[in-house]
Design a protein around this motif. Structure first.
Motif, PDB file in Angstrom:
ATOM      1  N   VAL A 129       0.857  -1.203   0.000  1.00 48.54           N
ATOM      2  CA  VAL A 129       0.000   0.000   0.000  1.00 48.54           C
ATOM      3  C   VAL A 129       0.891   1.252   0.000  1.00 48.54           C
ATOM      4  O   VAL A 129       0.659   2.202  -0.763  1.00 48.54           O
ATOM      5  CB  VAL A 129      -0.950   0.001   1.224  1.00 48.54           C
ATOM      6  N   MET A 130       1.951   1.208   0.811  1.00 51.30           N
ATOM      7  CA  MET A 130       2.842   2.370   0.883  1.00 51.30           C
ATOM      8  C   MET A 130       3.585   2.574  -0.437  1.00 51.30           C
ATOM      9  O   MET A 130       3.808   3.709  -0.872  1.00 51.30           O
ATOM     10  CB  MET A 130       3.850   2.191   2.041  1.00 51.30           C
ATOM     11  N   GLU A 131       3.978   1.477  -1.081  1.00 46.87           N
ATOM     12  CA  GLU A 131       4.654   1.575  -2.387  1.00 46.87           C
ATOM     13  C   GLU A 131       3.738   2.239  -3.413  1.00 46.87           C
ATOM     14  O   GLU A 131       4.177   3.035  -4.229  1.00 46.87           O
ATOM     15  CB  GLU A 131       5.032   0.182  -2.905  1.00 46.87           C
ATOM     16  N   MET A 132       2.468   1.874  -3.361  1.00 40.18           N
ATOM     17  CA  MET A 132       1.515   2.437  -4.336  1.00 40.18           C
ATOM     18  C   MET A 132       1.354   3.938  -4.118  1.00 40.18           C
ATOM     19  O   MET A 132       1.338   4.720  -5.063  1.00 40.18           O
ATOM     20  CB  MET A 132       0.160   1.745  -4.215  1.00 40.18           C
ATOM     21  N   VAL A 163       1.648  10.497  -3.717  1.00 38.76           N
ATOM     22  CA  VAL A 163       0.610  11.032  -2.818  1.00 38.76           C
ATOM     23  C   VAL A 163       1.324  11.555  -1.571  1.00 38.76           C
ATOM     24  O   VAL A 163       1.974  10.787  -0.860  1.00 38.76           O
ATOM     25  CB  VAL A 163      -0.393   9.921  -2.426  1.00 38.76           C
ATOM     26  N   GLY A 164       1.224  12.843  -1.322  1.00 36.76           N
ATOM     27  CA  GLY A 164       1.848  13.429  -0.129  1.00 36.76           C
ATOM     28  C   GLY A 164       1.075  12.973   1.105  1.00 36.76           C
ATOM     29  O   GLY A 164      -0.161  12.994   1.110  1.00 36.76           O
ATOM     30  N   LEU A 165       1.777  12.517   2.137  1.00 31.95           N
ATOM     31  CA  LEU A 165       1.091  11.998   3.328  1.00 31.95           C
ATOM     32  C   LEU A 165       1.283  12.898   4.546  1.00 31.95           C
ATOM     33  O   LEU A 165       0.468  12.868   5.471  1.00 31.95           O
ATOM     34  CB  LEU A 165       1.601  10.586   3.641  1.00 31.95           C
ATOM     35  N   LYS A 166       2.324  13.689   4.537  1.00 33.05           N
ATOM     36  CA  LYS A 166       2.653  14.514   5.696  1.00 33.05           C
ATOM     37  C   LYS A 166       1.472  15.413   6.071  1.00 33.05           C
ATOM     38  O   LYS A 166       1.012  16.213   5.241  1.00 33.05           O
ATOM     39  CB  LYS A 166       3.847  15.375   5.314  1.00 33.05           C
ATOM     40  N   ILE A 184      -2.742  -6.544   8.124  1.00 35.13           N
ATOM     41  CA  ILE A 184      -2.764  -5.373   7.253  1.00 35.13           C
ATOM     42  C   ILE A 184      -3.169  -4.079   7.980  1.00 35.13           C
ATOM     43  O   ILE A 184      -2.448  -3.087   7.915  1.00 35.13           O
ATOM     44  CB  ILE A 184      -3.609  -5.659   5.958  1.00 35.13           C
ATOM     45  N   GLY A 185      -4.302  -4.085   8.690  1.00 36.07           N
ATOM     46  CA  GLY A 185      -4.810  -2.819   9.247  1.00 36.07           C
ATOM     47  C   GLY A 185      -3.825  -2.119  10.166  1.00 36.07           C
ATOM     48  O   GLY A 185      -3.506  -0.936   9.973  1.00 36.07           O
ATOM     49  N   LYS A 186      -3.332  -2.858  11.182  1.00 33.47           N
ATOM     50  CA  LYS A 186      -2.412  -2.214  12.134  1.00 33.47           C
ATOM     51  C   LYS A 186      -1.073  -1.850  11.487  1.00 33.47           C
ATOM     52  O   LYS A 186      -0.614  -0.716  11.635  1.00 33.47           O
ATOM     53  CB  LYS A 186      -2.191  -3.109  13.360  1.00 33.47           C
ATOM     54  N   PRO A 187      -0.419  -2.783  10.762  1.00 32.49           N
ATOM     55  CA  PRO A 187       0.869  -2.366  10.198  1.00 32.49           C
ATOM     56  C   PRO A 187       0.762  -1.221   9.191  1.00 32.49           C
ATOM     57  O   PRO A 187       1.600  -0.315   9.196  1.00 32.49           O
ATOM     58  CB  PRO A 187       1.428  -3.642   9.544  1.00 32.49           C
ATOM     59  N   VAL A 188      -0.296  -1.220   8.365  1.00 31.50           N
ATOM     60  CA  VAL A 188      -0.368  -0.110   7.393  1.00 31.50           C
ATOM     61  C   VAL A 188      -0.625   1.204   8.136  1.00 31.50           C
ATOM     62  O   VAL A 188      -0.130   2.265   7.738  1.00 31.50           O
ATOM     63  CB  VAL A 188      -1.399  -0.381   6.265  1.00 31.50           C
ATOM     64  N   SER A 189      -1.353   1.157   9.245  1.00 33.77           N
ATOM     65  CA  SER A 189      -1.586   2.369  10.038  1.00 33.77           C
ATOM     66  C   SER A 189      -0.260   2.904  10.564  1.00 33.77           C
ATOM     67  O   SER A 189      -0.007   4.119  10.531  1.00 33.77           O
ATOM     68  CB  SER A 189      -2.509   2.069  11.224  1.00 33.77           C
ATOM     69  N   MET A 190       0.604   1.992  11.049  1.00 36.59           N
ATOM     70  CA  MET A 190       1.904   2.419  11.583  1.00 36.59           C
ATOM     71  C   MET A 190       2.797   2.986  10.480  1.00 36.59           C
ATOM     72  O   MET A 190       3.523   3.957  10.695  1.00 36.59           O
ATOM     73  CB  MET A 190       2.610   1.222  12.251  1.00 36.59           C
ATOM     74  N   LEU A 191       2.742   2.370   9.294  1.00 36.07           N
ATOM     75  CA  LEU A 191       3.578   2.863   8.189  1.00 36.07           C
ATOM     76  C   LEU A 191       3.095   4.247   7.732  1.00 36.07           C
ATOM     77  O   LEU A 191       3.898   5.126   7.423  1.00 36.07           O
ATOM     78  CB  LEU A 191       3.570   1.862   7.025  1.00 36.07           C
ATOM     79  N   LEU A 223       1.595   6.412   9.697  1.00 39.14           N
ATOM     80  CA  LEU A 223       2.024   7.294  10.785  1.00 39.14           C
ATOM     81  C   LEU A 223       3.497   7.650  10.613  1.00 39.14           C
ATOM     82  O   LEU A 223       3.902   8.803  10.836  1.00 39.14           O
ATOM     83  CB  LEU A 223       1.794   6.557  12.105  1.00 39.14           C
ATOM     84  N   GLY A 224       4.272   6.652  10.201  1.00 39.35           N
ATOM     85  CA  GLY A 224       5.706   6.889   9.976  1.00 39.35           C
ATOM     86  C   GLY A 224       5.957   7.914   8.883  1.00 39.35           C
ATOM     87  O   GLY A 224       7.001   8.559   8.853  1.00 39.35           O
ATOM     88  N   GLU A 225       4.995   8.075   7.988  1.00 33.88           N
ATOM     89  CA  GLU A 225       5.111   9.099   6.924  1.00 33.88           C
ATOM     90  C   GLU A 225       4.405  10.386   7.346  1.00 33.88           C
ATOM     91  O   GLU A 225       4.089  11.243   6.523  1.00 33.88           O
ATOM     92  CB  GLU A 225       4.523   8.574   5.613  1.00 33.88           C
ATOM     93  N   HIS A 226       4.083  10.503   8.630  1.00 31.65           N
ATOM     94  CA  HIS A 226       3.531  11.722   9.233  1.00 31.65           C
ATOM     95  C   HIS A 226       2.091  12.030   8.826  1.00 31.65           C
ATOM     96  O   HIS A 226       1.664  13.189   8.855  1.00 31.65           O
ATOM     97  CB  HIS A 226       4.431  12.938   8.946  1.00 31.65           C
TER      98      HIS A 226
END
Ligand code: NAP
Length: 280
Positions: free
Chosen positions: A141-144, A150-153, A166-173, A175-178
């Motif tokens: 998802v993050m690669e896409m 897509v700016g995430l900050k 999927i749900g929890k790890p993608v949420s953390m990733l 968050l890691g992109e602000h």
């Protein structure tokens, strides 16, 4: 609305993996450990075999009987885990009820755990430590999003689903992109209103058409991760396609979306795992 196609993102990842795999001495090998013959597992397996073969990566399938005992499963799994010719392991889950899935998650060598199921790798995702392996679909998802620039900050991201897959790890990733992340689940009140806050909406539930027109804010980026089979036997996502096409600015559908990227990320993880094992 622009379609965000998994094949385009996967192609870019695959090109680099192919080129870099050539620099390594000897073939890269992924072990697939499958217990029983669930149609979902067989279909995923066919996809991985085909895509990995195209990248000249070796895949060895360990097909174990559905009624295998925990002791026999553990012995077979530990043999694969310790095999120096195996660089990465993909264990199909859920396991049959007589087997201890938690045991397997703890037993898998974190350095071969290319789909990020070990508590060591999950902890790294939560700690924001990039040296581990994130679950491939979350990373996909993050690669896409990165591929589509897509700016995430500072943006609002809403994830529907809170599993460890999927749900929890993608949420953390995210968050890691602000991004400012909201995680929804089966007890969330007024799901449509929460989803409408999203600049980026990620649906990973497993309920066909759960996300409809009243969940999607105009111009949102919508990534569908859900895999469902409709009454006609066709593959469909969690997001109502028509609704997403009408409202979203960018939409990754199912089929045609994150699935191909998930396998490409796994190939890249296998390359990373092999590099480390060959060096050590
Ligand atoms: P899961 O373990 O069943 O988790 C589903 C999540 O959805 C749970 O957190 C659940 O909430 C939540 N949920 C259920 N009903 C809901 C509702 N009505 N409203 C809001 N949330 C609801 O499934 P999973 O393993 O995370 O997988 C999710 C989907 O992604 C599945 O369709 C799966 O096939 C797909 N998937 C695709 C890929 C890929 O490569 N494309 C990879 C992995 C998974 P509770 O926690 O409250 O129960």
């Amino acid at each position: 609305m622009k379609l965000l196609k998994g094949a385009d993102v996967a192609q870019k990842i695959n090109e680099r993996v192919s080129a870099e795999a050539l620099e390594l001495a000897g073939p890269l090998r992924l072990a697939i450990v499958r217990v029983g013959e669930r149609p979902d597992d067989l279909s995923y397996e066919r996809g991985v075999l085909k895509r990995f073969a195209a990248l000249s990566l070796r895949t060895i399938v360990y097909a174990l009987p559905a009624d295998i005992s925990q002791a026999d499963f553990a012995a077979a799994f530990l043999r694969v885990n310790a095999d120096p010719d195996i660089h990465g392991i993909l264990l199909f889950r859920p396991l049959p009820a007589q087997l201890d899935e938690e045991w397997a998650m703890r037993a898998i060598d974190p350095d071969k755990d290319v789909d990020g199921i070990s508590p060591v790798n999950l902890a790294k995702v939560f700690a924001g430590d990039p040296t581990g392996f994130a679950p491939c679909t979350a990373a996909a998802v993050m690669e896409m999003l990165a591929w589509a620039e897509v700016g995430l900050k500072g943006r609002e991201a809403v994830v529907v689903g809170r599993s460890l897959v999927i749900g929890k790890p993608v949420s953390m990733l995210l968050l890691g992109e602000h991004a400012t992340v909201t995680v929804c689940h089966s007890r969330t009140q007024n799901l449509p209103a929460v989803c409408r806050r999203a600049d980026v909406l990620v649906a990973c539930v497993g309920k066909a058409g759960l996300i409809g027109a009243d969940h999607i804010r105009p111009d949102a980026v919508v990534i569908d991760v859900g895999i469902n089979v409709d009454t006609g036997g066709r593959l469909t996502g969690d997001v109502n396609r028509h609704a997403a096409e009408n409202a979203a600015s960018l939409y990754s559908p199912v089929p045609g979306g994150v699935g191909a990227v998930t396998t490409a990320v796994m190939a890249r993880h296998l390359l990373r795992a092999a590099r480390r094992q060959i060096k050590s």
